[in-house]
Write an enzyme that holds these catalytic residues in place. Structure first.
Site, PDB file in Angstrom:
ATOM      1  N   ASP A 200    -123.297 -53.542 -90.717  1.00 18.64           N
ATOM      2  CA  ASP A 200    -124.726 -53.811 -90.573  1.00 18.64           C
ATOM      3  C   ASP A 200    -125.300 -53.010 -89.409  1.00 18.64           C
ATOM      4  O   ASP A 200    -124.583 -52.567 -88.515  1.00 18.64           O
ATOM      5  CB  ASP A 200    -124.974 -55.306 -90.341  1.00 18.64           C
ATOM      6  CG  ASP A 200    -124.292 -55.821 -89.078  1.00 18.64           C
ATOM      7  OD1 ASP A 200    -123.125 -55.443 -88.846  1.00 18.64           O
ATOM      8  OD2 ASP A 200    -124.906 -56.613 -88.335  1.00 18.64           O
ATOM      9  N   GLU A 201    -126.609 -52.800 -89.460  1.00 23.57           N
ATOM     10  CA  GLU A 201    -127.366 -52.233 -88.346  1.00 23.57           C
ATOM     11  C   GLU A 201    -126.693 -50.994 -87.749  1.00 23.57           C
ATOM     12  O   GLU A 201    -126.392 -50.936 -86.563  1.00 23.57           O
ATOM     13  CB  GLU A 201    -127.599 -53.306 -87.280  1.00 23.57           C
ATOM     14  CG  GLU A 201    -128.426 -54.476 -87.835  1.00 23.57           C
ATOM     15  CD  GLU A 201    -128.652 -55.589 -86.835  1.00 23.57           C
ATOM     16  OE1 GLU A 201    -127.835 -55.734 -85.899  1.00 23.57           O
ATOM     17  OE2 GLU A 201    -129.639 -56.335 -86.993  1.00 23.57           O
ATOM     18  N   VAL A 202    -126.464 -50.019 -88.608  1.00 23.84           N
ATOM     19  CA  VAL A 202    -125.839 -48.764 -88.156  1.00 23.84           C
ATOM     20  C   VAL A 202    -126.935 -47.891 -87.553  1.00 23.84           C
ATOM     21  O   VAL A 202    -127.454 -46.959 -88.179  1.00 23.84           O
ATOM     22  CB  VAL A 202    -125.118 -48.056 -89.319  1.00 23.84           C
ATOM     23  CG1 VAL A 202    -124.325 -46.849 -88.794  1.00 23.84           C
ATOM     24  CG2 VAL A 202    -124.186 -49.023 -90.039  1.00 23.84           C
TER      25      VAL A 202
END
Length: 528
Positions: A200-202
């Site tokens: 997530d949230e790269v």
């Protein structure tokens, strides 16, 4: 019509709901639209919450998320709290180790000084089995790699040099790192059915120099970069551990086109965990997102809600009403799933302890237990009702429940003493310091910082506030001593010191300095 509703969940008059009842044409069921009034100002818009259902949706496994990257509890506390989790209806644990896993070899540097030992992990696994819990380890493999990439020995694997958030997907060494982390976790968790690979949230993906060059030459784009790396990680898991299915957070998939997702064949490799923590979760938009995944080919999905750690990075107290509303919305979404084409494997009730590796602590686990209890029981029964309320009160040892803080009844569950002391400090004692030092007319007029610094004080004036000052100081010292003792039983010293430094020391130090100045002035024989 709008009805004004005062909750029976405890004596506080602050908890109120606006209930709007309307007959919906679909199925002819009564729907309840509720708008909890939250202390943080959220919840001003009506939220559709289906609390009157013909039957409970099949939610699958109900996983309690343990976020160990902040204030990880001692094993002794897990032995106390796991029986309560089981009693409340949990089916498993989503275990996010981060730096608490006992990595070894060239990964040993990742370990926290308080990292669990291999024997601790074995005991944890046996404890989970005793309570019939499914354990799903979570290891970040792309974004939120701060606990790895902060170290000099791995900093060259960052997507962007200045930011330790995301892994560079182009370097062969990056994949070797991920494989090694996965292998070490699998060596201990050798009989699991799922492994959560994060993703997530790269942040900053595509902004590194290697990525920019490829993108500028039209050889790739950020979607392709993301999918390629995730596929490589998932493929490794499946090839090396054939009985294990990877799970991943879904947020990076949301804006990728259906055609692109189909082309990637990611649906053959992973099960997406669809997360949303807001109280006013948009049921229609989420249903459309699930439909997109269904059309892409995904047949197995997971949900992720939040029982704490989602209303502010520095949040101390948990607003139960906010998280209850989130779970009621997830029930709505589950009820609308097309059962014959997509299967809901389960839901993870996340309890974030930090927003990321570098952020402050949010609500401690014991402060979120009442919220977890209500949310688990709501999912189990498909509604929040008087019956659910009574079951939760019995489980927590409470005489009353309140959906919004402050709560006057902390109950009698493992860690309830921390809930009681933190509530007392945050709600009452911090206010008492401000009131004493900012509102007392004698202190403001004759014992200000200016007077104290220059010892320009009429000693007789102190008698007007000495009693109050010593009383507040004694209350603070006693409360902090109780809290420290309670926290040290559950947490390691660094977590105790961090929480006290953030939430106690600013007010307590201010008060201690004031009392010290008062004592020094009283000890002086000079009257100016």
């Amino acid at each position: 019509m709008w009805l004004y509703y005062s909750s029976t969940l405890g004596p506080s008059q602050e908890l109120q709901m606006l209930i709007y009842r309307e007959r919906h044409s679909v199925g002819g069921t009564n729907r309840v639209v509720s708008c909890p009034k939250m202390a943080d100002g959220q919840g001003d818009n009506p939220m559709e919450a289906d609390v009157k259902m013909l039957k409970s949706p099949q939610m699958g496994l109900k996983l309690v998320h343990m976020d160990l990257k902040g204030a990880p509890p001692k094993m002794s506390y897990l032995r106390e709290i796991f029986p309560l989790f089981e009693q409340l209806g949990a089916d498993g644990i989503l275990l996010e180790y981060e730096d608490m896993f006992p990595y070894n070899g060239n990964l040993q540097i990742l370990r926290s000084p308080n990292a669990y030992s291999p024997s601790d992990i074995t005991n944890l696994i046996n404890l989970a089995k005793k309570h019939n819990f499914e354990i799903i380890p979570l290891v970040q493999t792309f974004g939120h790699m701060e606990f790895v990439l902060k170290h000099n020995s791995f900093s060259h694997l960052r997507e962007m040099r200045a930011f330790p958030n995301s892994l560079n997907p182009h370097k062969e060494e990056s994949m070797e790192l991920i494989k090694s982390m996965i292998d070490q976790i699998m060596a201990i968790h050798n009989d699991i059915r799922w492994l959560h690979i994060g993703s997530d949230e790269v942040y900053y993906l595509g902004e590194g120099e290697e990525s920019k060059q490829l993108i500028e030459h039209g050889q790739t784009n950020t979607d392709s970069l993301f999918l390629s790396h995730v596929k490589a990680v998932a493929s490794y898991v499946i090839a090396t551990y054939p009985s294990v299915k990877p799970i991943m957070w879904d947020d990076m998939l949301r804006n990728i086109s259906i055609d692109k997702l189909k082309e990637s064949m990611l649906d053959q490799l992973v099960e997406p965990m669809i997360w949303e923590y807001n109280a006013d979760l948009d049921v229609r938009m989420m249903s459309l997102q699930i439909e997109k995944y269904q059309n892409t080919g995904f047949s197995q999905i997971w949900f992720a809600s939040a029982f704490k750690g989602a209303t502010g990075a520095a949040q101390c107290l948990t607003s139960i009403s906010y998280h209850l509303a989130n779970h009621l919305q997830w029930l709505n979404i589950a009820e609308a799933l097309p059962r014959n084409t997509i299967h809901l494997q389960g839901i993870a009730l996340t309890g974030w302890q930090r927003y990321d590796h570098f952020s402050v602590l949010c609500e401690l686990l014991p402060l979120g237990i009442p919220s977890l209890a209500i949310c688990l029981q709501t999912l189990k029964h498909g509604e929040f009702s008087e019956n659910v309320e009574e079951l939760v009160k019995k489980s927590l040892g409470c005489k009353s429940l309140q959906l919004n803080f402050p709560s006057e009844d902390a109950g009698k569950f493992p860690g309830s003493d921390i809930l009681a002391q933190v509530t007392e400090i945050i709600i009452n004692l911090q206010v008492s310091v401000d009131k004493l030092l900012n509102e007392n007319i004698y202190i403001k007029g004759w014992f200000s910082n200016y007077h104290r610094k220059r010892k320009f004080v009429h000693l007789g004036i102190i008698q007007n506030f000495e009693g109050d000052a010593r009383g507040v100081h004694a209350q603070w010292e006693a409360a902090v001593s109780k809290l420290r003792t309670a926290m040290e039983r559950i947490y390691y010293p660094d977590a105790v010191e961090e929480w006290l430094e953030e939430h106690v020391n600013p007010a307590l130090t201010r008060l201690q300095i004031f009392v010290k100045d008062m004592d020094e002035t009283l000890a002086s024989s000079t009257i100016n």
